[in-house]
Design an enzyme around this catalytic site. Structure first.
Site, PDB file in Angstrom:
ATOM      1  N   LYS A   1      41.678  37.298  47.380  1.00  0.00           N
ATOM      2  CA  LYS A   1      41.060  38.070  46.301  1.00  0.00           C
ATOM      3  C   LYS A   1      42.151  38.780  45.536  1.00  0.00           C
ATOM      4  O   LYS A   1      43.198  39.109  46.094  1.00  0.00           O
ATOM      5  CB  LYS A   1      40.088  39.113  46.866  1.00  0.00           C
ATOM      6  CG  LYS A   1      39.056  39.580  45.863  1.00  0.00           C
ATOM      7  CD  LYS A   1      37.959  38.553  45.790  1.00  0.00           C
ATOM      8  CE  LYS A   1      36.799  38.958  44.946  1.00  0.00           C
ATOM      9  NZ  LYS A   1      35.619  38.143  45.252  1.00  0.00           N
TER      10      LYS A   1
HETATM   11  N1  GLU Z   1      34.377  35.940  42.688  1.00  0.00           N
HETATM   12  C1  GLU Z   1      33.420  35.005  43.209  1.00  0.00           C
HETATM   13  C2  GLU Z   1      33.090  35.346  44.652  1.00  0.00           C
HETATM   14  O1  GLU Z   1      33.202  36.466  45.077  1.00  0.00           O
HETATM   15  C3  GLU Z   1      33.854  33.565  43.008  1.00  0.00           C
HETATM   16  C4  GLU Z   1      35.144  33.173  43.660  1.00  0.00           C
HETATM   17  C5  GLU Z   1      35.645  31.809  43.254  1.00  0.00           C
HETATM   18  O2  GLU Z   1      34.951  31.111  42.510  1.00  0.00           O
HETATM   19  O3  GLU Z   1      36.742  31.468  43.690  1.00  0.00           O
HETATM   20  O4  GLU Z   1      32.601  34.535  45.386  1.00  0.00           O
END
Ligand code: GLU
Length: 429
Positions: free
Chosen positions: A121
């Site tokens: 993240k």
């Molecule tokens: N931010 C989204 C999540 O928390 C998508 C992450 C992604 O598509 O890599 O799942």
């Protein structure tokens, strides 16, 4: 006496909760699973910390010519199952520990959905609502330059999250390409014009609505009899309202940072979207009564869908939740103490790592399309998403039934087991 004891238990839970940071809260679920699965202590040690955490100083020249120094992060939690994958959050609360917690959740979300990714993240502590487009463009490019060396199509692939969108991903792809050459697969959630996938924008909401429909089917109740309240009207909340509304669910209430609205007969989502496009908020919509965000959470409804920030259902308000099902569309909206109280009250909690996994699932489709330089139709994307969501929902339900566990426990058991297996197969420990 009983009330006195209950109050003391609630206070004790709150005190415990206050001591837990977001990443410690996520770790609680992992350690519980590790206990049930009798995992090797070395594996537990690896899962309890992150592979790599980058903190970057991000100096950005603002429109008023003053230099503002932001702080940004990219945390890679575990890559045993594949390249690191996860969004980038622009939010004032996106500090290192929050980003760490979200990276951990991505590891298990990808494992539960059986996607060939690890978890990561990113985050920048900023308030995008108070920044101009040019400031956001400069900030995104500075951030990408700082973390570019740890990204890669087979290493780490960012995507949008709260406060970021397809435009942010376009800037990231461009900034990365300037240094390393044209690389569309370096981020997912891009605009369709730049190699994004059809259906990615709606994907998280579509996955949430699919889980709601499957749960309703398992209860034997028709969506038209189910009253839904949704906290948050960003990408996830608004698409959930549209798609669940289209499936026949009765969406009674929605909210955003400026406040909420409620109509006991159900909101007209098409009219609401028209209002939102002018007002920039659901607040003030004429077809409903105003309510606060706290009132929305405690509303008399069947399915409550927190689709905004984390940690909104805690030991403080869990006893007041009147919904019989909490559908975790946001990441980590229920704290461990809140979850325990909901469990004691027989409120079903459908866990985030299943419910909001439609986004990363279609990110996976986008990544494969970029690698193959081939585009899927919208119908193909939606069909593949539907198949995977229903399969994983059923796997989770079967596991919970077999082990007599709650859905979150079953979800973590499946996911932690898969990550642990990959760690052992690779010979890390
Ligand atoms: N931010 C989204 C999540 O928390 C998508 C992450 C992604 O598509 O890599 O799942």
């Amino acid at each position: 006496m009983a009330t006195h004891q209950a109050n003391r238990a609630a206070i004790a839970a709150e005190v415990h909760e206050e001591r837990l940071s977001p990443s410690q809260s996520v770790l609680e679920s992992v350690l519980e699973s590790a206990g049930r699965l009798q995992l090797n202590a070395d594996v537990v040690g690896l899962l309890s910390t992150c592979w790599r955490e980058v903190r970057a100083q991000l100096p950005v020249r603002m429109d008023d010519r003053k230099l503002h120094i932001f702080e940004g992060y990219r945390v890679q939690h575990n890559g045993a199952r594949g390249p690191y994958k996860g969004g980038v959050r622009f939010h004032p609360r996106a500090d290192l520990d929050e980003v760490r917690a979200l990276a951990m959740l991505m590891t298990y979300k990808c494992a539960l959905m059986d996607l060939p990714f690890g978890g990561a993240k990113g985050g920048v502590m900023c308030d995008p609502a108070r920044m101009s487009n040019t400031e956001l463009n400069r900030l995104t490019r500075t951030y990408t330059q700082h973390i570019g060396s740890i990204l890669g199509v087979a290493r780490d692939i960012p995507a949008p999250d709260m406060g970021t969108n397809a435009q942010t991903m376009a800037w990231m792809m461009d900034a990365y390409g300037q240094k390393y050459g044209y690389t569309p697969g370096i981020v997912t959630g891009k605009p369709v014009e730049l190699g994004g996938s059809y259906g990615r924008e709606q994907a998280t909401g579509r996955g949430v609505a699919t889980c709601m429909r499957e749960y309703a089917r398992s209860e034997g109740v028709s969506p038209s009899e189910i009253r839904v309240a949704i906290q948050g009207y960003g990408n996830v909340g608004s698409w959930t309202a549209r798609i669940a509304g289209g499936m026949g669910f009765k969406v009674l209430a929605v909210s955003d940072v400026k406040g909420g609205i409620f109509n006991p007969d159900g909101l007209n989502i098409t009219d609401l979207d028209r209002w939102f496009s002018v007002a920039g908020s659901v607040a003030g919509f004429s077809g409903a009564t105003p309510i606060t965000n706290d009132q929305l959470l405690e509303l008399d409804c069947d399915y409550l869908v927190p689709a905004a920030l984390g940690e909104v259902i805690t030991a403080k308000n869990a006893a007041n939740i009147r919904a019989r099902v909490v559908v975790e569309a946001a990441n980590h909206p229920v704290t461990p103490s809140g979850d325990r109280i909901l469990g004691q009250r027989n409120v079903t909690v459908l866990p985030d790592i299943l419910v909001n996994s439609g986004g990363v699932t279609v990110s996976y489709f986008e990544w494969t399309q970029n690698i193959q330089q081939f585009r899927w139709s919208l119908d193909r994307v939606n069909e593949e998403l539907e198949t995977r969501m229903v399969q994983r929902f059923n796997d989770l339900a079967a596991r919970a039934l077999k082990d007599g566990t709650r859905p979150r426990q079953a979800a973590f058991d499946i996911a932690v087991e898969r990550v642990a297996k990959a760690i052992l197969l690779r010979g890390f420990v």
